[in-house]
Scaffold this motif. Structure first.
Motif, PDB file in Angstrom:
ATOM      1  N   MET A 157       0.829  -1.208   0.000  1.00 17.39           N
ATOM      2  CA  MET A 157       0.000   0.000   0.000  1.00 17.39           C
ATOM      3  C   MET A 157       0.864   1.258   0.000  1.00 17.39           C
ATOM      4  N   GLU A 158       1.980   1.242   0.717  1.00 18.58           N
ATOM      5  CA  GLU A 158       2.868   2.398   0.712  1.00 18.58           C
ATOM      6  C   GLU A 158       3.485   2.589  -0.666  1.00 18.58           C
ATOM      7  N   SER A 159       3.784   1.496  -1.335  1.00 17.10           N
ATOM      8  CA  SER A 159       4.326   1.574  -2.687  1.00 17.10           C
ATOM      9  C   SER A 159       3.285   2.107  -3.672  1.00 17.10           C
ATOM     10  N   ILE A 160       2.027   1.755  -3.471  1.00 11.41           N
ATOM     11  CA  ILE A 160       0.964   2.143  -4.399  1.00 11.41           C
ATOM     12  C   ILE A 160       0.501   3.583  -4.167  1.00 11.41           C
ATOM     13  N   VAL A 161       0.156   3.925  -2.921  1.00 12.28           N
ATOM     14  CA  VAL A 161      -0.449   5.236  -2.655  1.00 12.28           C
ATOM     15  C   VAL A 161       0.469   6.192  -1.913  1.00 12.28           C
ATOM     16  N   GLY A 162       1.636   5.748  -1.504  1.00 10.09           N
ATOM     17  CA  GLY A 162       2.562   6.607  -0.776  1.00 10.09           C
ATOM     18  C   GLY A 162       2.404   6.448   0.720  1.00 10.09           C
ATOM     19  N   SER A 163       3.310   7.068   1.448  1.00 12.01           N
ATOM     20  CA  SER A 163       3.303   6.933   2.902  1.00 12.01           C
ATOM     21  C   SER A 163       2.404   7.990   3.531  1.00 12.01           C
ATOM     22  N   TYR A 164       1.916   7.683   4.726  1.00  6.41           N
ATOM     23  CA  TYR A 164       1.118   8.644   5.473  1.00  6.41           C
ATOM     24  C   TYR A 164       1.934   9.893   5.778  1.00  6.41           C
ATOM     25  N   ASP A 165       3.179   9.717   6.148  1.00  7.55           N
ATOM     26  CA  ASP A 165       4.031  10.853   6.492  1.00  7.55           C
ATOM     27  C   ASP A 165       4.170  11.808   5.314  1.00  7.55           C
ATOM     28  N   GLN A 166       4.367  11.264   4.122  1.00 10.13           N
ATOM     29  CA  GLN A 166       4.500  12.106   2.935  1.00 10.13           C
ATOM     30  C   GLN A 166       3.184  12.820   2.637  1.00 10.13           C
ATOM     31  N   GLY A 167       2.066  12.160   2.876  1.00  5.48           N
ATOM     32  CA  GLY A 167       0.761  12.786   2.660  1.00  5.48           C
ATOM     33  C   GLY A 167       0.549  13.987   3.550  1.00  5.48           C
ATOM     34  N   TYR A 168       0.915  13.884   4.829  1.00  5.53           N
ATOM     35  CA  TYR A 168       0.794  15.021   5.738  1.00  5.53           C
ATOM     36  C   TYR A 168       1.747  16.145   5.341  1.00  5.53           C
ATOM     37  N   HIS A 169       2.904  15.788   4.840  1.00  2.00           N
ATOM     38  CA  HIS A 169       3.876  16.784   4.389  1.00  2.00           C
ATOM     39  C   HIS A 169       3.345  17.538   3.165  1.00  2.00           C
ATOM     40  N   ASP A 170       2.591  16.850   2.306  1.00  2.00           N
ATOM     41  CA  ASP A 170       2.081  17.452   1.070  1.00  2.00           C
ATOM     42  C   ASP A 170       0.782  18.252   1.260  1.00  2.00           C
TER      43      ASP A 170
END
Length: 161
Positions: free
Chosen positions: A110-123
């Protein structure tokens, strides 16, 4: 899962491996080549007469390996549960792996497909800017603590067209 025993542990140039099941006749002889690095399988009895230990967890099937094997399937069916992945690995490869190994493998996928939660909060701040650009009159705001940069909330309200 089958295990084997090294019968001559003090010899650095030759190996004799035997199945750990007492009644099994599987036995191989291996020796080191003159280059000192490669090994050659000399001879042996390659037929197992034992059934192995059914139901034993396979420690070689770790989460990264499982993730590589099922990533395409998880991409197609994102709602794939760890239980379904575990069943799939059992039918496809005949290995029994723990639920938590499968859980971790699914998380890797899932991290490979949609990205990490941490990166999502950063974005989030840049996503709010994009919402305001593409939908003028909308409200998009995100909050975080200044000292820790920890996310505390986000508000998105689109303007009614």
């Amino acid at each position: 899962m089958r295990r084997f025993e090294i019968l001559n542990q003090n010899d650095s140039t030759r190996l004799r491996l035997k199945c750990s099941e007492e009644e099994c006749e599987w036995l191989v002889f291996i020796s080191r080549n003159n280059d000192g690095h490669t090994m050659v399988l000399r001879h042996g009895n390659f037929q197992h007469s034992c059934e192995g230990k059914l139901g034993a967890d396979n420690t070689l099937c770790n989460a990264p390996w499982v993730a590589r094997e099922v990533e395409a399937l998880v991409r197609d069916v994102r709602a794939m549960t760890p239980k379904a992945i575990k069943t799939r690995m059992k039918t496809q490869y005949g290995v029994e792996i723990s639920y938590w190994t499968v859980w971790n493998a699914r998380q890797i996928c899932m991290e490979s497909i949609v990205g990490s939660y941490d990166q999502g909060y950063h974005d989030l701040p840049s996503l709010c800017v994009e919402i305001l650009k593409s939908n003028p009159g909308s409200i998009a705001k995100t909050w975080r603590q200044d000292d820790t940069l920890q996310w505390t909330g986000t508000l998105v309200a689109f303007k009614d067209l």
